[in-house]
Enzyme design. Structure first.
Site, short mmCIF file in Angstrom:
data_model
loop_
_atom_site.label_atom_id
_atom_site.label_comp_id
_atom_site.label_asym_id
_atom_site.label_seq_id
_atom_site.Cartn_x
_atom_site.Cartn_y
_atom_site.Cartn_z
N HIS C 47 0.76 -1.32 -0.13
CA HIS C 47 0.04 -0.07 -0.14
C HIS C 47 0.94 1.19 0.00
CE1 HIS C 47 -3.80 2.02 0.87
NE2 HIS C 47 -3.12 2.79 1.57
N HIS C 93 -10.92 2.41 -1.40
CA HIS C 93 -11.09 1.92 0.04
C HIS C 93 -11.95 0.50 0.00
CE1 HIS C 93 -10.75 3.67 4.42
NE2 HIS C 93 -9.55 3.45 3.74
N1 LIG Z 1 -1.62 4.37 -10.53
C1 LIG Z 1 -0.77 5.60 -10.28
N2 LIG Z 1 -0.71 6.20 -11.06
C2 LIG Z 1 -0.12 7.42 -10.91
N3 LIG Z 1 0.39 7.92 -9.66
C3 LIG Z 1 0.30 7.11 -8.85
C4 LIG Z 1 -0.34 5.88 -8.99
N4 LIG Z 1 -0.64 5.15 -7.77
C5 LIG Z 1 0.10 6.02 -6.81
N5 LIG Z 1 0.42 7.11 -7.36
C6 LIG Z 1 1.11 8.15 -6.87
O1 LIG Z 1 1.87 7.90 -5.70
C7 LIG Z 1 1.76 8.62 -4.49
C8 LIG Z 1 1.33 7.86 -3.21
O2 LIG Z 1 0.04 7.65 -3.43
P1 LIG Z 1 -0.99 6.90 -2.13
O3 LIG Z 1 -0.11 5.97 -1.16
O4 LIG Z 1 -2.21 6.48 -2.74
O5 LIG Z 1 -0.78 8.51 -1.13
P2 LIG Z 1 -1.40 8.61 0.05
O6 LIG Z 1 -0.92 7.77 0.84
O7 LIG Z 1 -0.95 10.10 0.30
O8 LIG Z 1 -2.89 8.50 -0.28
C9 LIG Z 1 0.80 9.60 -4.87
O9 LIG Z 1 1.37 10.86 -5.33
C10 LIG Z 1 -0.08 9.09 -6.17
O10 LIG Z 1 -0.58 10.05 -6.86
#
Ligand SMILES: Nc1ncnc2c1ncn2[C@@H]1O[C@H](COP(=O)(O)OP(=O)(O)O)[C@@H](O)[C@H]1O
Lengths: 229, 80, 576, 80
Positions: C47, C93
């Site tokens: 995650h 989620h």
């Molecule tokens: N499929 C994807 N395409 C582009 N960027 C992604 C993707 N999955 C995650 N990211 C980027 O990776 C970073 C971490 O995401 P995430 O763990 O969901 O953030 P948070 O924990 O703040 O909700 C974010 O900047 C998100 O935009």
């Protein structure tokens, strides 16, 4: 028209109503944070929609019993116009400014849609721009809009011509099919005895601009602007 | 001291939530359910000299905030 | 606490492999204590670390003249002219929603809202993409009811209109529904807030709700496959408090209108751990936290629990020196907790204290940089045989087919759902749900934003690459149909277990298709989320790469709408 | 037979309503309130041979519909 819009923690339609007031009167309303000690000297107090205190316990219960609402009550007793929309209506009933209570919608779901209403009564400072029996469309957005009062209270409301809006079907007929939330006698908005306080569930403020798909709500604010200029 | 306030809808006031539960129980195959009503229970942990004072205090809370007399009844139970 | 002995079982329970644990040992130069192990576990979970997907995410196009901030922050930011920016992201989620549909979906909405307002934006629109199992199942109905009520419950209360979404049903989601929530916000392009900590000695401040024992290990749960024991295990699911989040939103925006904030990060999954580590890592600095100063909801909480708690409605900030009182006054006015819990240091380490005693000390850079990245083996999805129309059973009369289609769960009206969402609040919704894309006006300008979420999982199953492409193209078309110029996209990659080459192949295919379409259309990816291990007992969901798009209408009075307007008008069919 | 089911949030689970009520009681001037939790009470009027059967039946209802064990605890009381 000098108007104050009360903001509680959790209020969220204050922007919508302030814009509607400005569209109708050309004047900006003043926001009043619930914790501020004094209410400004105004002609109209608006308690807007939202989820004051999260709607926890009962919608409007915590705001209705707050110090600022005691002050609003005093102003209302002194003749200042008070408008409560949606959560504002719930708060006014909890405060005791209006009779009855808003219960959970009969279908147990939050409901957001454009609702057809009829103007039952154009003899009030809030509805003089409408004609009696006029069919209007205002959005509704609530989970607890199901108006309840005992029969004696309902009879009195009707006898004194204090029902301003009723839910109707698309043609403007007040019937069961048009009753979107189970309200007793299709009641959507009522006045207090002195007719200077109006509480209503639908949102006229979200029907005041052609881009919102209709301007039926403007009449309510224009009515107020007219008497309170 | 612990106060338990049980708030229920006055009899005669329609209880759509209770009805919905009744219906759902039926759909799940439960039989012999004649009526369901739903209410709230509020547990308050409070300081008070004795149960009588506590009860008076909680009654006041009910009157001022916890229950809406238009549609609700309430009962109070005090335990140590 | 420090007395807990490291055993292979304990390491495995924290979701770390033997190799991963050896890396921990070499980074630390000693055995970690339990708090430190918990931090590694969370940071290196699928995650948080994107260990299976990172390699492929890097292949996405992420730049363009309109892009102010691409992936890597809480949300993506694009320029919409006149000094304004649109800030948006989508997030899943899925697992919590299956266990507790109302609260799982509600906290999903809460999380994505925080991602957007952390960047300095006021949320102006919510969207959601939902996938459920067979509509004939009682469980499905229970999930649909709860999820829809939860999304509405949170969004309606906080006062952000929910303007668009999509819903599909398929038995492949029977044991694993998908709940993806997207938020679009509006900010001034010269007042965007980032998470990079800086300024040695600057105070690290905690605001929002108190920390409880919520969802400890939720982030690892989101990365583990479901088994029939999951329902038994009953992991704690967080309860959302939209009322507190509304206060947090207003308080943050109020503080952001001053210049007191250096950086800010929401505490999402993995709470205090990921927020503090990310802030320190981006700034190349250390952070010291006095965990005993964290506002706590329960007695007897341990450093381990505080670092791993997923309590909602919390934020971590670095303030400029001497601005604490000003900030405190704002948060207290909004009746929220405010506590200075640490400071920015030169050490380069995450140093944790408990009443003055060290309870954790991890070098930040290796913790982040050594986080595993796997180029997992993958198999391309075999091409499907073409279907011979004559082999299909006779569908009967055209009108019956039409009836079947219109009444099918995937095609029928979604009004039942979106009428439970307040889609009108703020008074700026120009196109409500039910059309191609929703359109939301930008106050005091002639502009409006179009926004939509799209994916057709059965295409992705048949051909992941085409399916990925198609999802991007559909999203693009939906916005164009309103008269908007598409600006950028966010994506939510929902797939099964990536350790299975077949599933990894679906993921790779979808990324390739998505990248190709995004490049061709000049429609860059600015944010996204990956949700893997969406499986129950070895049965994966359909590959579901959801695309969320945002486009700009410079003049909203020129907006196009769906409905036929009058009799005798000409109907044109465009395209191939 | 009448069954009263009391459903409360598990201890440790955030109870935003309880917190808000606690806060509001304080604002109304009530002192000495240490903690407030809100729960539901469901009253079921049902046909059952005896209290033991009734209790078993209601327990089954709780497991299948009335409570979510992930976040809620429940207790059952049977009266005639
Ligand atoms: N499929 C994807 N395409 C582009 N960027 C992604 C993707 N999955 C995650 N990211 C980027 O990776 C970073 C971490 O995401 P995430 O763990 O969901 O953030 P948070 O924990 O703040 O909700 C974010 O900047 C998100 O935009």
């Amino acid at each position: 028209m000098r108007a104050a819009v009360i903001v509680f923690p959790g209020t969220n339609r204050e922007k919508d109503i302030a814009e509607a007031l400005e569209r109708a009167s050309g004047k900006k309303a003043q926001f009043v944070w619930h914790g501020d000690s004094d209410l400004p000297d105004v002609d109209l107090i608006v308690v807007p929609g939202g989820f004051s205190y999260g709607d926890y316990l009962r919608c409007g219960a915590m705001a209705g019993n707050s110090p600022v609402m005691r002050a609003v009550k005093q102003k209302a007793d002194a003749g200042v116009r008070v408008l409560g929309v949606c959560n504002g209506f719930q708060i006014l009933t909890e405060t005791g400014l209006l009779p009855g209570v808003l219960m959970r919608n009969a279908q147990l779901k939050f409901i957001c849609k454009k609702a057809t209403l009829t103007v039952q009564n154009s003899d009030s400072d809030f509805s003089s721009a409408y004609s009696e029996g006029q069919r209007v469309v205002f959005p509704v957005a609530h989970n607890e809009g199901n108006y309840f009062a005992d029969d004696a209270t309902l009879d009195r409301l009707e006898g004194e011509d204090r029902v301003v809006f009723r839910y109707a079907d698309a043609d403007g007929t007040v019937n069961k099919a048009g009753n979107i939330n189970g309200s007793q006698r299709n009641i959507a908005g009522i006045l207090n005895e002195k007719r200077n306080v109006l509480g209503m569930m639908p949102h006229p403020e979200n029907a005041t601009d052609p881009a919102q798909g209709g301007t039926d709500g403007l009449g309510l604010f224009k009515s107020l602007a007219e008497v309170l200029q | 001291m612990k106060a338990t306030v049980t708030i229920t809808l006055k009899s005669g006031v329609l209880d759509p939530q209770g009805k919905a539960i009744e219906h759902a129980l039926g759909a799940l195959g439960f039989q012999g359910v004649n009526d369901v009503r739903q209410g709230k229970v509020i547990e308050i942990d409070l300081d008070a000299a004795d149960p009588t004072t506590a009860e008076a205090l909680v009654k006041d809370m009910c009157g001022k905030l916890l229950a809406n007399p238009v549609i609700e009844d309430y009962s109070i139970e005090i335990s140590a | 606490m420090s007395g807990v002995k490291m055993t292979p079982e304990l390491v495995a329970e924290h979701g770390l492999t033997g190799d991963e644990y050896n890396t921990v040992l070499s980074i630390m130069g000693r055995e970690p204590n339990i708090t430190e192990l918990g931090i590694f576990s969370v940071m290196w979970s699928e995650h948080c670390s994107y260990k299976s997907s990172r390699f492929w995410l890097k292949t996405l196009p992420t730049t363009g003249p309109q892009v102010i901030q691409g992936p890597g922050e809480n949300a993506g930011v694009v320029d919409i002219g006149e000094g304004q920016a649109a800030v948006f992201k989508i997030e899943s989620h899925n697992h919590p929603s299956y266990i507790e549909p109302y609260q799982g979906a509600a906290t999903g909405v809460g999380g994505i809202l925080r991602d957007v307002f952390t960047m300095g934006a006021r949320p102006i629109a919510n969207l959601n993409a939902l996938r459920f199992g067979d509509p004939g199942n009682a469980k499905t109905r229970h999930l649909v009811d709860g999820v829809v009520a939860g999304i509405g419950g949170y969004g309606n209360c906080i006062g952000v209109p929910t303007v668009a979404g999509e819903v599909n049903f398929h038995p492949a989601y029977n044991g694993n529904c998908l709940v993806n929530a997207m938020t679009v916000g509006l900010a001034d392009s010269d007042n965007i807030f980032y998470s990079k900590a800086s300024g040695i000695g600057n105070p690290v401040v905690y605001v929002g709700s108190k920390t409880g024992r919520d969802g400890i290990h939720g982030a690892t749960m989101a990365s583990a496959e479901f088994s029939d024991q999951t329902e038994e295990k009953r992991p704690t699911v967080q309860v959302g408090d939209p009322f507190t989040e509304k206060l947090l939103l207003e308080a943050c925006l109020e503080l952001m209108s001053t210049d007191a904030i250096v950086s800010i990060q929401d505490m999402g999954a993995a709470g205090l751990t990921s927020s503090s580590v990310e802030m320190a890592d981006k700034g190349g600095v250390g952070i010291r936290l006095d965990l005993d100063k964290v506002p706590m909801r329960e007695e007897g909480m341990t450093p381990y629990e505080l670092m791993l708690s997923e309590s909602q409605e919390r934020m971590l900030m670095v303030l400029k020196p001497g601005r604490e009182d000003e900030a405190r006054a704002i948060f207290e006015k909004w009746e929220l907790d405010f506590a200075v819990i640490g400071e920015v240091t030169t050490s380069g380490n995450l140093e944790l204290f408990w009443y003055g005693e060290t309870v954790g000390d991890i070098p930040v850079k290796p913790l982040v940089e050594a986080s595993p990245m796997y180029e997992r083996p993958w198999e391309p999805t075999p091409a499907q045989a073409e279907i011979d129309p004559d082999s299909l059973p006779d569908a009967g009369k055209m009108t019956n087919c039409l009836k079947d289609i219109l009444s099918s769960p995937d095609m029928c009206s979604r009004r039942w759902i979106w009428e439970q969402y307040d889609h009108l609040i703020r008074g700026e919704t120009l196109q409500i749900p039910g059309g191609d894309a929703a359109v939301v006006r930008i106050p005091e300008t002639s502009k409006a934003l179009a926004t939509t979420v799209d994916c057709t999982p059965r295409y992705c199953l048949a051909d992941p690459e085409q399916g990925g492409r198609q999802a991007v193209a559909e999203c693009w078309r939906n916005m164009v149909a309103t008269g908007a110029k598409p600006l950028a996209l966010t994506n939510n990659m929902n797939f099964g277990n990536p350790e299975r080459p077949k599933i990894m192949g679906q993921f790779v295919g979808a990324i390739k298709g998505m990248a190709a379409a995004a490049k061709t259309l000049d429609f860059p990816v600015v944010s996204g989320n990956v949700s893997l291990y969406n499986e129950t007992e070895g049965k994966a969901i359909l590959p579901t790469p959801v695309i969320g798009g945002v486009g700009l209408l410079k003049d909203h009075t020129k907006m196009a709408t769906l409905a036929f307007k009058a009799e005798d008008e000409t109907i044109l069919l465009l395209g191939e």
